[in-house]
Enzyme design. Sequence first.
Site, PDB file in Angstrom:
ATOM      1  CD  GLU A 108     124.099 -35.986 -54.452  1.00  0.00           C
ATOM      2  OE1 GLU A 108     124.685 -36.043 -55.332  1.00  0.00           O
ATOM      3  OE2 GLU A 108     123.677 -37.081 -53.612  1.00  0.00           O
TER       4      GLU A 108
ATOM      5  CG  ASP B 146     121.083 -37.902 -55.616  1.00  0.00           C
ATOM      6  OD1 ASP B 146     120.174 -37.098 -55.209  1.00  0.00           O
ATOM      7  OD2 ASP B 146     121.772 -37.834 -56.448  1.00  0.00           O
TER       8      ASP B 146
ATOM      9  CG  ASP C 138     123.291 -42.538 -55.503  1.00  0.00           C
ATOM     10  OD1 ASP C 138     123.947 -41.958 -54.687  1.00  0.00           O
ATOM     11  OD2 ASP C 138     123.350 -42.209 -56.699  1.00  0.00           O
TER      12      ASP C 138
ATOM     13  CD  GLU D 112     130.106 -42.078 -55.172  1.00  0.00           C
ATOM     14  OE1 GLU D 112     130.619 -41.111 -54.639  1.00  0.00           O
ATOM     15  OE2 GLU D 112     130.639 -42.976 -55.501  1.00  0.00           O
TER      16      GLU D 112
ATOM     17  CE1 TYR E 284     121.166 -33.580 -61.594  1.00  0.00           C
ATOM     18  CE2 TYR E 284     121.405 -36.002 -61.461  1.00  0.00           C
ATOM     19  CZ  TYR E 284     121.949 -34.744 -61.223  1.00  0.00           C
ATOM     20  OH  TYR E 284     123.361 -34.582 -61.067  1.00  0.00           O
TER      21      TYR E 284
ATOM     22  NE  ARG F 189     125.309 -35.050 -63.387  1.00  0.00           N
ATOM     23  CZ  ARG F 189     125.454 -33.785 -63.793  1.00  0.00           C
ATOM     24  NH1 ARG F 189     126.034 -33.435 -65.000  1.00  0.00           N
ATOM     25  NH2 ARG F 189     125.371 -32.848 -63.226  1.00  0.00           N
TER      26      ARG F 189
ATOM     27  CG  HIS G 143     118.492 -39.071 -60.076  1.00  0.00           C
ATOM     28  ND1 HIS G 143     119.786 -39.563 -59.924  1.00  0.00           N
ATOM     29  CD2 HIS G 143     118.401 -37.885 -59.152  1.00  0.00           C
ATOM     30  CE1 HIS G 143     120.293 -38.592 -59.263  1.00  0.00           C
ATOM     31  NE2 HIS G 143     119.571 -37.896 -58.697  1.00  0.00           N
TER      32      HIS G 143
END
Length: 622
Positions: free
Chosen positions: A8, A94, A96, A98, A321, A323, A368
Site C-alpha cells: 500500500e 495490509d 485487514d 480495507e 507506520y 496509522r 500494523h
Amino acid sequence: MKKLVIVESPAKAKTIGKYLGPDYEVLASVGHIRDIPTPKDLPADMKKGPFSQFAVDVNNGFTPYYAVSENSKRTVADLKRALKEADELYLATDEDREGEAIAWHLYEVLKPKVPVHRMVFHEITKDAIEQARDNTREIDRSLVDAQETRRILDRLYGFEISPVMWRMVGRGLSAGRVQSPATRLLVDRERERIAFVSADYWDLLATVGTDSQPANQFHAKLVRLGGAKLATGNDFADNGTVKSSARVLTETEATTLVNAMREPATTVTVASLETKPHTRRPFAPFTTSTLQQEAVKKLKFSARQTMSVAQRLYENGYITYMRTDSPNLSVQAMNAARSQAIKLYGEDQVSEKPRIYSGKSKTAQEAHEAIRPAGDVFRTPDELSSVLRGEELRLYDLIWKRTVASQMADARGQTATVTLAVDAPASPRADFVASGTVITFRGFMNAYDETSDEDRNAQDAQEDSKLPSMTEGQALVLADVESKGHSTVPPPRYTEASLVKKMEEIGIGRPSTYSATIATILDRGYAVMKGQALVPTWIAFSVTRLMEQSFGDLVSYEFTSEMEDDLDKIANGDADWRDWLRQFYFGHDSHRGLKDSAENLGDIGRAGRKAQGVSAGRHAPG
DNA sequence: CAGTGAGCGAGCTTCCGCTTGACTT
C-alpha cells in the site's frame, strides 16, 4: 522476468524491495485505487437512472459502481506496465478489511494473466517478508464483502441523510456514520454543561508540624466531622444536589470551626499512620489515538498537525507506520527498547520480562505494530538533533521516550497517609488527612517522567509532599487553619485529544480518519475552537436534534460497534451482505429502513402529505 | 424602446477509509 509485489505504501515498498532482492519489483498502490464516485462524477450515460442517487443501484442487489480515482490513474498505469514485465503477482496489501479490498480491486483492475498470490505480513523484517512470500493464500472474498458492505453503508447513510440536513437546516451540511455521533458527543456534553447546577461546599485546610519549623510542616485536609464524611466535589450530582450521605459544610459552619480551632486549647494528635507501597506501570507504546492525545496535550499540536509531522518522520525512515490501532511491539523492537534502556539507565531499571501490550479497542484490526522508532537499534533524540528540526524532533522524542519506557520497570515508592484528630473547644471531633508519596525507585520514569492529567489533578487536591516522620499518638503543632470554599464545575468540553480518545473508545472512526473527522466537524461549522476546546454551535444542536428525532438508531453511540459485529459475521461467511444492506436501507418487520426514515421524517403531521404524494405520484412508464 | 421584475428551472451541496504528493497560502 521479475515477480511483481504490490503493497500500500511507497515507503514500505522501498524497504521490502531491499529484503526481496533483484528478482522482485515492489511497487505501491498508494492506498485505495478505486472508489464509488459521487453521482456528479458518474459517466454521462449513468447520471440518470438507477445509479443517480448513490452510484449504488439499491434496487438491484446494491451493486456499487467503481471507478479508478483521478489520483490513482498514474499509479494504475504504472502497475499495469510493471505487470507486463512480471511472471507472477503478489498482492501484499495490509491484512485487514480495507487491505483485503485493495487487493481485490487491484485484481479486478489489473486483470492479471499470471499466477496471483495474496501475501500478508505483520512485521517488516527480512525473515517475516520471506516467510510471507512462501506462505501465500487466496483473496478472502468474504472479507472483501464485509468491506464493500461498510463502504456502501457509508455512502447510503451520508447521501441519504445529508440532503435532509440541506432541506431542514442549511445548505452544504452533512451527516455520516462517524461525524454524526462525533458531533452528538459534543452536543451531549454541552447539554450536560447547560443543565449543570453548580453547588458550593467548604472544607478546612490545616498547616501542622512536628514542631514549628517550616521544614517539618505539612498541609492536611478536613475529611470527617463528628464521624460523618465531609462532602467533596464527587458527592454532588449534576443538578447541584448531594447524591451521597456525605455532610456538606457551609461557609458559616466552616468559619465557626476555624475560629474554634484557633483557640489555644485546641489539640492535634496523630490518630493513625499508614504506609502503603506505591507502584506505577509504564504506558503502552503509542497507537495513532494515544499519539494524538499526547501530542495535543504535551506538545500543543493539533491532531492533524501531529499526523503530518509523523508522516514526515515515517517517510524518512525515523519511525514505523503512524496509522495503527495496535500497541504491540515486534520482537526486534522490544529487544531494541530493552537494550537501549539497559545501556542508558542500567539493567535494574528495566522490567525483568518483556512487557507485552494488547489493544483494548474491540474494533481494532491490528494490521500494523505500535508507533515506535524505526530499526533494530533505536536512534536517540540526541543522535538525531542535528538532522531533525523543531516539531519533528519533539515528536520523535515523545515517541522514543514512550517506546523505551514501555519496557522498563514499574516506578516504586511509598505513599504515607496520616490521619489527625483535631479537638477544638465546643466542636465535634474533626479528622484531617494528609498524604505524601515518595518515589524510591524511578524505573520507567527515568525515560518518560510525565504523569497523566488525571494524576496531576489528583495531586493538586492533596499536595504531594513528603511527610515528616511521626508516631501514632504524637501531639502536633497547629500552625494555622483556614476555611476554603469550593464550587462544583461542569464536565469539561471535549478537546481534540479527549474527542479522539472517546471516538476510539466507542469504536467510531479509524486511525486514518480521526483527524479528518475533526476537520470536517469544524469545516461544517458544527464546532469552533475556543483555546483547546471544541465548542458545538447552534447548527450542531439543530442537526443533532434532527438526527435524534428521525434517525435515532443511526446516531446512537452503539451503531458502529453493532455494525462491526455484523460485518464480522459477513467476513466469516455467517451472514449475507445483500440481506444486511436490504434490511438497513429498506427495513424489515417493525424496523423502519433508512429510506423510509428519510422520506417520512418521523413527523406525524406529515402523514397527510405522504398520502397525497402517493396518490398523486406518477407510476413508472408502462 | 429599454430597463425592470416575476417566474421558472437547472445545478450545487454530501459519506468513510486507504495512501501521498501537487497544489496554494
